[in-house]
Design an enzyme around this catalytic site. Structure first.
Site, PDB file in Angstrom:
ATOM      1  N   LYS A 148       0.837  -1.195   0.000  1.00  0.00           N
ATOM      2  CA  LYS A 148       0.000   0.000   0.000  1.00  0.00           C
ATOM      3  C   LYS A 148       0.882   1.261   0.000  1.00  0.00           C
ATOM      4  O   LYS A 148       2.038   1.201   0.441  1.00  0.00           O
ATOM      5  CB  LYS A 148      -0.938  -0.022   1.202  1.00  0.00           C
ATOM      6  N   TYR A 236      -2.882   4.290   6.603  1.00  0.00           N
ATOM      7  CA  TYR A 236      -3.224   3.304   7.631  1.00  0.00           C
ATOM      8  C   TYR A 236      -4.495   3.711   8.361  1.00  0.00           C
ATOM      9  O   TYR A 236      -5.410   2.909   8.563  1.00  0.00           O
ATOM     10  CB  TYR A 236      -2.083   3.163   8.641  1.00  0.00           C
TER      11      TYR A 236
END
Length: 394
Positions: A148, A236
């Site tokens: 990511k 996150y």
């Protein structure tokens, strides 16, 4: 002679016979035990090595070497078979340590298409390289789990999703928190109604980026980092918050920059941003992302009508914990499981999904959604906090 008419010799002989009989019985019992018994438990065994999905790791930086590669020893459905790197010395050293002998460089990367010992590819490169190497791996016929954020832009993410569909291969984004036992436990509690009606989520994530530490350097360069802190650490908080809101929709976002002025670290990328997401359910998600926090900070807070759950840290590799408050119980802090298990769980889950041809828990479409939200956050910050309507389903 004793009073029973037995001589001393007869008594000794009888004792010796009893001893021999006992020894014989003991040997017989030992022999029975050595033959084994039927298992009566519910055991989870690793799959035989020949039946596990075979993985190549692309990029041998700190994260791959320090976290991903060592965890293959804990996996049940996956095994490590190849490295892709621009450093032959690093490949040779790691290969000797992990029993890997199939090496590729970035120049002959496309040759993985002809390698039957590679089923899946883990992209652990800087963000600016994700799209290129993911698409090339998909075209080579391999399933891909990409770190990511999945790309530098929503347009790149769209191209990656399209490439996976065209190749009929799985594309996942490595949102490991979806497999971390403490975050999963909080999700379970929210779904079970232990917090009552969820009202608000707060997410704060950051660290102090510096040119003095090599792993930080590429993050401060737009070409490799893709963007600023929101791409690297803020994602996150964004993704984990939405993990707790399945079935909801993000109506709009707003954001403002909070980057220090005249800081040479942020000549190319934003250093900090504060954002807000308004959900169709009425829940608000408020967060911050920063390259200026010290020490490393990772906090998720979930506020409900009956109780609250806080995680600090929330999304680290090995230190996550939960603090529950309310619900007619005293405040308590605990762990629901070992955070380090998230790495093996994530890759094994992808292996099983790829082999079975079923959707992965964190697919490329999720990564595309998050890229669209990050771009909306930056558009709002560029417009001094104006609302940006998105209408994106979670």
């Amino acid at each position: 002679m004793d009073r029973n008419g037995l001589s001393r010799r007869q008594v000794l002989a009888a004792g010796a016979g009893a001893t021999l009989a006992a020894a014989g019985a003991s040997r017989a019992a030992a022999q029975v035990r050595a033959e084994g018994t039927t298992l009566a438990g519910d055991f989870t065994f690793p799959e035989p090595p020949g039946q596990r999905m075979r993985w190549a790791v692309v990029g041998l930086g700190n994260y791959a070497v320090g976290q991903i590669i060592p965890r293959f020893g804990d996996m049940h459905a996956s095994r490590l078979t190849a490295f892709v790197s621009g450093s032959p010395a690093k490949q040779a050293d790691l290969g000797a340590r992990y029993g890997v002998s199939r090496f590729y460089s970035y120049t002959n990367y496309d040759e993985i298409a002809a390698d039957p010992e590679i089923d899946c590819v883990y992209i652990a490169l800087p963000v600016g390289l994700h799209a290129e190497y993911t698409i090339r791996a998909l075209r080579a016929g391999k399933h891909v789990l990409c770190e990511k954020p999945m790309a530098s832009s929503a347009a790149e993410a769209e191209a990656m999703v399209a490439a996976a569909r065209q190749a009929n291969r799985q594309l996942g984004v490595a949102y490991r928190v979806h497999f971390e036992p403490n975050n999963v436990d909080v999700l379970r509690r929210i779904r079970a109604g232990e917090l009552g009606t969820l009202r608000h989520i707060n997410a704060d994530h950051g660290f102090n980026a510096t040119f003095d530490w090599p792993p930080h350097i590429w993050r401060l360069q737009k070409a490799l980092g893709g963007g600023g802190s929101m791409y690297d650490i803020g994602i996150y908080g964004l993704n984990t918050s939405l993990m707790m809101l399945p079935g909801d929709t993000v109506d709009w976002v707003s954001a403002t920059y909070s980057t220090p002025q005249n800081d040479p670290r942020f000549a190319e990328v934003e250093g900090a941003v504060e954002y807000r997401l308004r959900m169709a359910s009425g829940i608000s998600v408020q967060g911050s992302s920063s390259y200026c926090y010290s020490p490393y900070f990772s906090r998720q807070c979930y506020f409900g009508s009956a109780a609250s759950a806080a995680m600090q840290p929330a999304t680290t590799y090995d230190a996550n914990s939960i603090t529950m408050d309310g619900g007619n119980l005293p405040q308590r802090t605990f762990r629901a499981g070992d955070p380090t298990s998230q790495f093996a769980a994530q890759i094994d889950a992808f292996s099983r999904a790829a082999r079975a041809g079923v959707p992965h828990l964190t697919p490329g479409e999720m990564g595309l959604r998050d890229m669209r939200l990050i771009e909306a956050i930056y558009r709002s910050a560029d417009a001094e906090g104006d609302r940006v309507m998105v209408g994106l389903a979670v």
